[in-house]
Design an enzyme around this catalytic site. Structure first.
Site, PDB file in Angstrom:
ATOM      1  N   HIS A 127       0.817  -1.218   0.000  1.00  0.00           N
ATOM      2  CA  HIS A 127       0.000   0.000   0.000  1.00  0.00           C
ATOM      3  C   HIS A 127       0.852   1.270   0.000  1.00  0.00           C
ATOM      4  O   HIS A 127       1.905   1.348   0.617  1.00  0.00           O
ATOM      5  CB  HIS A 127      -0.922   0.006   1.223  1.00  0.00           C
ATOM      6  CG  HIS A 127      -0.198  -0.011   2.539  1.00  0.00           C
ATOM      7  ND1 HIS A 127       0.241   1.125   3.179  1.00  0.00           N
ATOM      8  CD2 HIS A 127       0.173  -1.039   3.337  1.00  0.00           C
ATOM      9  CE1 HIS A 127       0.840   0.820   4.316  1.00  0.00           C
ATOM     10  NE2 HIS A 127       0.816  -0.498   4.429  1.00  0.00           N
ATOM     11  N   ASP A 128       0.382   2.257  -0.737  1.00  0.00           N
ATOM     12  CA  ASP A 128       0.974   3.601  -0.776  1.00  0.00           C
ATOM     13  C   ASP A 128       2.366   3.642  -1.392  1.00  0.00           C
ATOM     14  O   ASP A 128       3.079   4.640  -1.240  1.00  0.00           O
ATOM     15  CB  ASP A 128       1.006   4.224   0.628  1.00  0.00           C
ATOM     16  CG  ASP A 128      -0.379   4.322   1.248  1.00  0.00           C
ATOM     17  OD1 ASP A 128      -1.187   5.103   0.727  1.00  0.00           O
ATOM     18  OD2 ASP A 128      -0.651   3.618   2.238  1.00  0.00           O
ATOM     19  N   GLY A 145       4.988  -0.908   3.005  1.00  0.00           N
ATOM     20  CA  GLY A 145       4.215   0.226   2.552  1.00  0.00           C
ATOM     21  C   GLY A 145       5.051   1.485   2.403  1.00  0.00           C
ATOM     22  O   GLY A 145       6.122   1.624   2.996  1.00  0.00           O
TER      23      GLY A 145
END
Length: 295
Positions: A127-128, A145
């Site tokens: 994520h991200d 992340g």
């Protein structure tokens, strides 16, 4: 976007949500699942058993091989289902068993992979994360992340990157590296844990960087990191105040001496930018800088 029911290249076993946006000349193979908030632009190809979930956009010409999932919920216990997105740049190729998760509101609410990338089998983009254009990620690479990878970087097989690590443009991360800190643009890191061993000369040559400029980059690198550093004092984020002062002095001098060299300036700007992880340490091994090209 077209009505997916009009596209003959969608296999009958594929499940396409009614609100999914499907472009022209899209191919969707058997047993694929495309969610309601997904956007597949023209000439996207999903081979088989691919899942596209969440607010995910696949730009034109993206090709996805079997057993890939894109846009699924992140592996973050803080995530509570908030809206977040995932975007794959045009003509990127994603090979078998890759997982790419959507962003979180604790980050930038989006995971982004650039154009013309190659993401090889069994890799994970968390994520991200933000991946630049033309990046190659080799088999079994994993990242936490919020990782950032600059354009043209090469991440070799089974490397692992700590969350919030930054990898500069054109950098090379060697196979099996455990990367706990930032890698400068055009830097080359090897080993576990990753240590800076020089610059990524092969990539620079392939980009058409001139011989005189590479010589100047090499000298700037050696001004920052003198030859035959003692491994115990080779940190580019030194532990003691005295070490920090010495490195800051070197950095200021290099910044002054090479202000007209855009690539050296890029390295300095990267070093001076805000970082959650600091910079990778320099290898304490003896080395002869510049061997990849002749003086």
């Amino acid at each position: 976007m077209s009505d997916p029911s009009r596209l003959s290249s969608i296999h009958p076993s594929a499940i396409i949500a009614p609100n999914a946006q499907i472009g022209e000349n899209v191919e969707i193979g058997p047993w694929c699942v495309v969610g309601a908030n997904a956007v597949l632009e023209e000439n996207v190809k999903l081979h088989a058993n691919v899942i596209i979930d969440g607010h995910t956009i696949l730009r034109q010409g993206v090709e996805v091989f079997p057993f890939v999932t894109i846009g699924m919920a992140p592996q973050d216990l803080k995530y509570g289902g908030e809206p977040a997105s995932c975007e794959i740049g045009e003509r990127t190729i994603i090979r078998e068993n890759v997982t790419i998760h959507r962003g979180t509101t604790q980050g930038i609410s989006s995971t982004k992979v650039g154009a013309h990338c190659l993401i090889m089998a069994n890799s994970h983009i968390a994520h991200d994360c933000v991946i630049g254009d033309g990046v190659i990620i080799v088999n079994n690479v994993v990242m936490g992340g919020h990782v950032e990878i600059g354009d043209g970087a090469r991440i070799m097989g089974s490397a692992a990157m700590h969350q919030f690590v930054r990898i500069g443009r054109g950098a090379l991360v060697g196979g099996l590296c455990g990367v706990e800190a930032d890698v400068i643009p055009y830097g080359c890191v090897l080993g576990n844990r990753a240590r800076l061993v020089g610059l990524h000369w092969i990539w620079l040559k392939r980009q058409g960087v001139s011989h005189p400029e590479m010589k100047e980059m090499r000298q700037a690198y050696l001004d920052l990191y003198p030859r035959y550093l003692d491994a115990s004092r080779a940190s580019s984020k030194p532990g003691s105040d005295a070490d920090a002062d010495v490195f800051a002095s070197r950095l200021a001098q290099v910044k002054k001496n090479y202000e007209k060299n855009s690539r050296v300036k890029e390295i300095i700007d990267f070093m001076e930018a805000k970082s959650r992880r600091g910079l990778v340490k320099v290898s304490g091994l003896r080395r002869r800088e510049g061997e990849p090209f002749q003086d």
